[in-house]
Design a protein around this motif. Structure first.
Motif, PDB file in Angstrom:
ATOM      1  N   ARG A  82      26.349  38.998  57.861  1.00  0.00           N
ATOM      2  CA  ARG A  82      25.622  38.643  56.744  1.00  0.00           C
ATOM      3  C   ARG A  82      26.482  38.706  55.261  1.00  0.00           C
ATOM      4  O   ARG A  82      25.923  37.982  54.450  1.00  0.00           O
ATOM      5  N   GLY A  83      27.578  39.091  55.316  1.00  0.00           N
ATOM      6  CA  GLY A  83      28.707  38.983  54.384  1.00  0.00           C
ATOM      7  C   GLY A  83      28.082  39.458  52.921  1.00  0.00           C
ATOM      8  O   GLY A  83      28.123  39.108  51.940  1.00  0.00           O
ATOM      9  N   ILE A  84      27.843  40.620  53.088  1.00  0.00           N
ATOM     10  CA  ILE A  84      26.934  41.427  51.517  1.00  0.00           C
ATOM     11  C   ILE A  84      27.873  41.267  50.564  1.00  0.00           C
ATOM     12  O   ILE A  84      27.563  40.799  49.788  1.00  0.00           O
ATOM     13  N   ASN A  85      29.187  41.797  50.671  1.00  0.00           N
ATOM     14  CA  ASN A  85      29.985  41.791  49.743  1.00  0.00           C
ATOM     15  C   ASN A  85      30.734  40.419  49.219  1.00  0.00           C
ATOM     16  O   ASN A  85      30.976  40.124  48.430  1.00  0.00           O
ATOM     17  N   ALA A  86      31.200  39.952  50.539  1.00  0.00           N
ATOM     18  CA  ALA A  86      31.807  38.600  50.309  1.00  0.00           C
ATOM     19  C   ALA A  86      30.735  37.442  49.748  1.00  0.00           C
ATOM     20  O   ALA A  86      31.305  36.938  49.131  1.00  0.00           O
ATOM     21  N   ARG A  87      29.638  37.341  50.029  1.00  0.00           N
ATOM     22  CA  ARG A  87      28.870  36.275  49.282  1.00  0.00           C
ATOM     23  C   ARG A  87      28.638  36.859  47.897  1.00  0.00           C
ATOM     24  O   ARG A  87      28.709  35.780  47.202  1.00  0.00           O
ATOM     25  N   LEU A  88      28.575  38.009  47.743  1.00  0.00           N
ATOM     26  CA  LEU A  88      28.435  38.462  46.195  1.00  0.00           C
ATOM     27  C   LEU A  88      29.770  38.257  45.396  1.00  0.00           C
ATOM     28  O   LEU A  88      29.518  37.536  44.420  1.00  0.00           O
ATOM     29  N   PHE A  89      30.953  38.343  45.877  1.00  0.00           N
ATOM     30  CA  PHE A  89      32.084  38.129  45.312  1.00  0.00           C
ATOM     31  C   PHE A  89      32.278  36.354  45.142  1.00  0.00           C
ATOM     32  O   PHE A  89      32.925  36.103  43.845  1.00  0.00           O
ATOM     33  N   VAL A  90      31.893  35.781  46.162  1.00  0.00           N
ATOM     34  CA  VAL A  90      32.004  34.108  45.909  1.00  0.00           C
ATOM     35  C   VAL A  90      31.240  33.916  44.767  1.00  0.00           C
ATOM     36  O   VAL A  90      31.577  32.975  43.958  1.00  0.00           O
ATOM     37  N   ARG A  91      30.019  34.449  44.716  1.00  0.00           N
ATOM     38  CA  ARG A  91      29.080  34.072  43.447  1.00  0.00           C
ATOM     39  C   ARG A  91      29.502  34.569  42.151  1.00  0.00           C
ATOM     40  O   ARG A  91      29.555  33.713  41.534  1.00  0.00           O
ATOM     41  N   ILE A  92      30.269  35.635  42.203  1.00  0.00           N
ATOM     42  CA  ILE A  92      30.897  36.030  41.038  1.00  0.00           C
ATOM     43  C   ILE A  92      32.160  34.989  40.528  1.00  0.00           C
ATOM     44  O   ILE A  92      32.156  34.514  39.396  1.00  0.00           O
ATOM     45  N   GLN A  93      32.879  34.484  41.553  1.00  0.00           N
ATOM     46  CA  GLN A  93      33.965  33.826  41.263  1.00  0.00           C
ATOM     47  C   GLN A  93      33.492  32.422  40.851  1.00  0.00           C
ATOM     48  O   GLN A  93      34.143  31.839  40.076  1.00  0.00           O
ATOM     49  N   GLN A  94      32.313  32.014  41.360  1.00  0.00           N
ATOM     50  CA  GLN A  94      31.727  30.778  41.033  1.00  0.00           C
ATOM     51  C   GLN A  94      30.818  30.904  39.528  1.00  0.00           C
ATOM     52  O   GLN A  94      30.127  29.724  39.389  1.00  0.00           O
ATOM     53  N   LEU A  95      30.708  31.833  39.128  1.00  0.00           N
ATOM     54  CA  LEU A  95      29.978  31.752  37.537  1.00  0.00           C
ATOM     55  C   LEU A  95      30.368  30.842  36.713  1.00  0.00           C
ATOM     56  O   LEU A  95      31.697  30.550  36.641  1.00  0.00           O
ATOM     57  N   PRO A  96      29.689  30.171  36.006  1.00  0.00           N
ATOM     58  CA  PRO A  96      30.069  29.059  35.003  1.00  0.00           C
ATOM     59  C   PRO A  96      31.026  29.795  34.078  1.00  0.00           C
ATOM     60  O   PRO A  96      32.104  28.528  33.795  1.00  0.00           O
ATOM     61  N   MET A  97      31.131  30.585  33.513  1.00  0.00           N
ATOM     62  CA  MET A  97      31.942  31.010  32.311  1.00  0.00           C
ATOM     63  C   MET A  97      33.122  31.926  33.157  1.00  0.00           C
ATOM     64  O   MET A  97      32.684  32.729  34.063  1.00  0.00           O
ATOM     65  N   PRO A  98      34.074  32.355  32.298  1.00  0.00           N
ATOM     66  CA  PRO A  98      35.120  33.094  32.895  1.00  0.00           C
ATOM     67  C   PRO A  98      34.575  34.774  33.077  1.00  0.00           C
ATOM     68  O   PRO A  98      33.701  35.218  32.345  1.00  0.00           O
ATOM     69  N   THR A  99      35.196  35.215  34.047  1.00  0.00           N
ATOM     70  CA  THR A  99      35.040  36.744  34.371  1.00  0.00           C
ATOM     71  C   THR A  99      36.122  37.669  34.052  1.00  0.00           C
ATOM     72  O   THR A  99      37.314  37.209  34.444  1.00  0.00           O
ATOM     73  N   ILE A 100      36.057  38.833  33.556  1.00  0.00           N
ATOM     74  CA  ILE A 100      37.048  39.535  33.308  1.00  0.00           C
ATOM     75  C   ILE A 100      36.969  40.985  34.017  1.00  0.00           C
ATOM     76  O   ILE A 100      36.023  41.845  33.954  1.00  0.00           O
ATOM     77  N   ALA A 101      37.911  41.345  34.976  1.00  0.00           N
ATOM     78  CA  ALA A 101      37.991  42.856  35.610  1.00  0.00           C
ATOM     79  C   ALA A 101      38.677  43.579  34.578  1.00  0.00           C
ATOM     80  O   ALA A 101      39.761  43.411  34.251  1.00  0.00           O
ATOM     81  N   VAL A 102      37.839  45.033  34.177  1.00  0.00           N
ATOM     82  CA  VAL A 102      38.745  45.769  33.121  1.00  0.00           C
ATOM     83  C   VAL A 102      38.981  46.966  34.031  1.00  0.00           C
ATOM     84  O   VAL A 102      38.154  47.589  34.357  1.00  0.00           O
ATOM     85  N   ILE A 103      40.317  47.292  34.433  1.00  0.00           N
ATOM     86  CA  ILE A 103      40.766  48.098  35.589  1.00  0.00           C
ATOM     87  C   ILE A 103      41.358  49.542  34.875  1.00  0.00           C
ATOM     88  O   ILE A 103      42.406  49.165  34.767  1.00  0.00           O
ATOM     89  N   ASP A 104      40.636  50.448  34.949  1.00  0.00           N
ATOM     90  CA  ASP A 104      41.347  51.887  34.567  1.00  0.00           C
ATOM     91  C   ASP A 104      41.232  52.628  35.736  1.00  0.00           C
ATOM     92  O   ASP A 104      39.958  52.860  36.383  1.00  0.00           O
ATOM     93  N   GLY A 105      42.270  52.971  36.279  1.00  0.00           N
ATOM     94  CA  GLY A 105      42.244  53.771  37.619  1.00  0.00           C
ATOM     95  C   GLY A 105      42.336  53.213  38.768  1.00  0.00           C
ATOM     96  O   GLY A 105      42.615  51.874  38.749  1.00  0.00           O
ATOM     97  N   HIS A 106      41.844  53.615  40.035  1.00  0.00           N
ATOM     98  CA  HIS A 106      41.952  53.103  41.237  1.00  0.00           C
ATOM     99  C   HIS A 106      40.776  51.710  41.344  1.00  0.00           C
ATOM    100  O   HIS A 106      39.790  51.716  40.891  1.00  0.00           O
ATOM    101  N   ALA A 107      41.515  50.500  41.942  1.00  0.00           N
ATOM    102  CA  ALA A 107      40.497  49.629  42.557  1.00  0.00           C
ATOM    103  C   ALA A 107      40.974  49.259  43.857  1.00  0.00           C
ATOM    104  O   ALA A 107      42.039  48.695  43.940  1.00  0.00           O
TER     105      ALA A 107
END
Length: 252
Positions: A82-107
């Motif tokens: 089903r690719g639960i996270n994989a499909r979600l992250f593709v959708r986030i990557q394909q959002l029309p405008m840019p996306t920014i991850a703000v990383i404090d601590g562990h990712a």
């Protein structure tokens, strides 16, 4: 949708420059479970219909410690397909405008893969990025196996994916996995500053440029030519170029 009561695992804030999401499961180090994935899909629905910049941050000094191991342990073949996270992250990557991850601590794990799916990553000295999946008997199956090599090159990606190496903040910045490295208490300001810079650009030009950047190599130069043809006919292009020429004339 802007009503915070609509979310259990996210905190959402809207500004003139974009939508700001904070992962909010501190009791499990912001692990991404099925409920959080569903709520992130709902954020995507909003941004697909009303394109704006998106920032994604963690809470309680951590970005996200990966997928929820309790849920992962119970998943089977059908769940993987089903690719639960994989499909979600593709959708986030394909959002029309840019996306920014703000990383404090562990990712880590799925948290790292969420960050890889974003267009920009801003970190603090406390940032740690890695994929420990092989140590748990699985693969990093939500995009790291191909996104990470594109971002930092195959040799370093193999250290992380095959040998379990966790990058610290300085290493992540040197490898250009982080676009910026700022103190933890300046992360929000740095993200807002980047949102403002993006928002000053012509929105449709930003959207079409993002599509061109993500297009396969053999889609060029056709996608560039079509995108430019669309933009050449916009009032926004006429207005911005006229303003530029008028400013230049005033400086003479």
């Amino acid at each position: 949708m802007s009503n915070q009561a609509a979310f259990n695992t996210l905190i959402m804030r809207e500004t003139d420059n974009g939508i700001h999401i904070r992962l909010n499961r501190p009791e499990v180090r912001n692990a991404i479970d099925s409920e959080m994935a569903e709520e992130l899909h709902r954020v995507c629905v909003l941004l697909e219909s009303d394109p704006r910049v998106l920032t994604i941050a963690g809470s309680a000094g951590i970005f996200a410690a990966g997928a929820d191991i309790g849920q992962l342990r119970e998943r089977r073949r059908a769940d993987a397909l089903r690719g639960i996270n994989a499909r979600l992250f593709v959708r986030i990557q394909q959002l029309p405008m840019p996306t920014i991850a703000v990383i404090d601590g562990h990712a880590l794990g799925g948290g790292a893969e969420l960050a890889y799916a974003c267009d920009f990553r801003i970190g603090s000295p406390r940032t740690r990025i890695g994929n420990p999946e092989t140590g748990l008997g699985i693969i990093a199956g939500a995009g790291a196996s191909w996104r990470l090599a594109e971002l930092i090159g195959e040799p370093k990606a193999k250290e992380i994916l095959l040998a379990g190496r966790v990058l610290n903040a300085e290493e992540s910045f040197e490898l250009h996995l982080l676009n910026e490295l700022v103190p933890s208490d300046e992360l929000d300001a740095a993200a807002e500053s980047l949102c403002e810079k993006i928002s000053r650009q012509a929105p449709l030009a930003v959207q079409l440029t993002k599509r061109a950047l993500h297009a396969p190599r053999d889609a060029h130069p056709l996608i560039d030519e079509i995108s430019q043809a669309v933009l050449f006919e916009t009032e926004e292009k006429e207005r911005r170029m006229t303003a530029f020429l008028n400013r230049k004339k005033d400086l003479r």
